[in-house]
Design a protein around this motif. Structure first.
Motif, PDB file in Angstrom:
ATOM      1  N   ILE A 175       0.818  -1.223   0.000  1.00  0.00           N
ATOM      2  CA  ILE A 175       0.000   0.000   0.000  1.00  0.00           C
ATOM      3  C   ILE A 175       0.848   1.268   0.000  1.00  0.00           C
ATOM      4  CG2 ILE A 175      -1.850  -1.237   1.171  1.00  0.00           C
ATOM      5  CD1 ILE A 175      -1.160   0.195   3.725  1.00  0.00           C
TER       6      ILE A 175
ATOM      7  N   ARG B 215       0.093   5.763   2.509  1.00  0.00           N
ATOM      8  CA  ARG B 215      -1.190   5.186   2.930  1.00  0.00           C
ATOM      9  C   ARG B 215      -1.051   4.448   4.253  1.00  0.00           C
ATOM     10  NH1 ARG B 215      -4.543   0.655  -0.498  1.00  0.00           N
ATOM     11  NH2 ARG B 215      -6.108   0.190   1.111  1.00  0.00           N
TER      12      ARG B 215
ATOM     13  N   ARG C 192      -1.277   6.724   7.267  1.00  0.00           N
ATOM     14  CA  ARG C 192      -2.554   7.370   7.577  1.00  0.00           C
ATOM     15  C   ARG C 192      -3.285   6.692   8.722  1.00  0.00           C
ATOM     16  NH1 ARG C 192      -4.511   7.594   1.295  1.00  0.00           N
ATOM     17  NH2 ARG C 192      -2.847   8.992   0.538  1.00  0.00           N
TER      18      ARG C 192
END
Length: 530
Positions: free
Chosen positions: A223, A227, A230
């Motif tokens: 990913i 990402r 996050r």
């Protein structure tokens, strides 16, 4: 009660799953389902992989918390400097009774772990992959996963991959013990300290990390760092796997983002609203009192700041109705029995520490408390592995977290609460570490204080200031049976005997030469060892 955990307890998730993706679809993600859920994984070169690990602040999830990028670079540098191929080792040896997160991953998502390990192996140019396990279920799942990928230990293969099965012992999860067993030796720490990144399996530089660590690497590689970051805290992004047991309605493994309040995770498992205390990090971890636990959040730094530990991800609350010192004493005895018997701080110090805590609980007063503190200080940073250090940290945390209970035991007649056995221990200890069901007893009408017994079985008997044994009775674990029998035979005053331990009447015992009555058939020897 012995609140033992199954190999694969219930699994829950807070927020969006990363490691546990697909667990709601099938019990075990085979290779086909794994690729449907997670998608393909592109290989990465060594330095980009190290930068990825650095960007997501990936640390080892087995307890030590060493930065993965530094470990990866150290192995690469050592391999280049020496001109040899490195080795990659996955440590799935989860043998602490309160931990199941890695066992869950290996049983339900083995290919996610293999993804991370193979990613690292290709980046490093490794030709050998070893997966260390200690359970029937994890061995079977990982062997199946290797077969699904067409990997094996065949000569001439581009990558030789194998599963290394070791006995279920606390010390077998230590990195040097796993390396030693992978080389064909006993699964015990070798007694000399060396970095696996320099000399590991077969003497080659070895990248050794915990199963969850490799799974986290695989998720981040898919990913991307942006990402991945996050989720969770900025300083410690991503998720962590926790094993919740102890005084909970539903023991479980839960995946949570860092930064989630500890009280929320406890509530999810059905813990008391305000537990008396919470053990964080497992049996090499640290206790938090109930008030501190209520305000704590899940992250390595946050737990350390409030006196706790993330450690191996085990979280164990206890309720108000049980004696926290008595619960800790059970764990202290288990930790002492898990010693590999190779160094004094572990072989002698941990039993002495357990006896010291028992003395405190039995009303030994301030003298017993100070003796316990001295023993725990003495074992730290002197062992052949980290087992004495972790055990000492647990004991020190116990006597600092429960000050009211400690005062009740030291200055009064005890706290008055029972020991309910809410902290999980192994239902069946390995044969060498299990109780023998016997005890070593001193006949004070005969004892003359020669002290030979303390020389022969120092893990069971120590001498007091007057030169006489400081205990009247001592339970004999199986690893001490031979020495206990020798102490009985060697006692010049015939004051020692081995007898049945009524507290362990249900233990199945192997044959052991019974102690003869005083004066019948035993030699009285005044000096020397057998």
């Amino acid at each position: 009660m012995n609140a033992s955990l199954p190999d694969v307890p219930e699994v829950r998730v807070v927020g969006l799953p990363l490691l546990t993706s697909g667990f709601d679809l099938v019990e075990r993600l085979d290779l086909a389902m794994h690729l449907k859920v997670h998608g393909p994984l592109e290989p990465m070169a060594g330095e980009p992989l190290a930068r990825l690990a650095e960007q997501i602040a990936l640390r080892g999830r087995g307890g030590a918390g060493f930065p993965f990028d530094r470990k990866l670079r150290a192995v690469a540098d050592a391999a280049i400097r020496r001109g040899v191929r490195p080795v990659v080792v996955v440590n799935g040896s989860e043998d602490e009774p309160a931990c199941r997160k890695d066992t869950v991953l290996i049983n339900r998502a083995p290919h996610l772990i293999l993804d991370g390990a193979l990613l690292a192996a290709e980046a490093l140019g490794a030709r050998t992959l070893v997966i260390g396990v200690t359970r029937d279920s994890t061995e079977a799942s990982m062997r199946t996963a290797l077969a699904e990928r067409g990997l094996g230990n065949r000569r001439g293969s581009a990558l030789r991959a194998r599963v290394q099965r070791n006995p279920a012992r606390m010390v077998t999860g230590e990195s040097s013990a796993l390396v030693r067993s992978a080389d064909g030796g006993p699964p015990l720490p070798p007694g000399r300290k060396s970095r696996t990144s320099d000399h590991g399996v077969g003497g080659a530089p070895t990248l050794l990390s915990n199963a969850e660590t490799f799974a986290q690497l695989a998720v981040a590689a898919r990913i991307g760092a942006d990402r991945y970051c996050r989720t969770g805290l900025r300083e410690e992004p991503g998720t962590v796997l926790l094993t919740l047991s102890g005084a909970v309605a539903r023991p479980m493994v839960v995946e949570v983002p860092t930064g989630v309040p500890l009280r929320y995770v406890l509530q999810l498992a059905g813990a008391p609203a305000l537990p008396q205390g919470v053990l964080t990090g497992g049996y090499h971890g640290k206790w938090l009192d109930g008030v501190t636990a209520h305000d704590a959040v899940i992250s390595r730094a946050a737990l350390e700041a409030c006196g706790g530990a993330l450690g191996a991800g085990a979280v164990l609350p206890i309720g108000e109705g049980t004696c926290p010192l008595g619960e800790s004493l059970r764990v202290a005895h288990w930790l002492a029995a898990e010693s590999s018997g190779q160094c004094g701080p572990c072989y002698l110090g941990l039993p002495a520490a357990a006896r010291g805590l028992a003395d405190v609980l039995q009303g030994g007063g301030p003298t017993a408390l100070e003796a316990l503190r001295e023993v725990t200080r003495a074992v730290k940073r002197r062992g052949a592995c980290k087992h004495p250090d972790g055990s000492a940290a647990f004991l020190e945390s116990t006597i600092s977290a429960f000050t009211d209970d400690l005062a009740a035991h030291v200055l009064g007649g005890g706290c008055g609460r029972p020991v309910e056995g809410v902290l999980p221990l192994q239902a069946e200890a390995p044969a060498a570490q299990a109780p023998s069901g016997r005890r070593l007893a001193v006949d004070w009408t005969l004892c003359q204080g020669h002290g030979l017994c303390a020389d022969i079985v120092p893990e069971l008997i120590q001498l007091g200031p007057d030169g006489f044994p400081s205990v009247a009775e001592a339970s004999v674990p199986r690893y001490s049976e031979a020495r206990a029998s020798r102490a009985v035979r060697r006692c010049p005053a015939l004051a020692l005997r081995i007898e049945e331990d009524p507290k362990a009447a249900s233990v199945v015992r192997p044959a052991l030469p019974a102690a003869l009555p005083p004066g019948r058939g035993r030699r009285a020897l005044g000096s020397g060892r057998q």
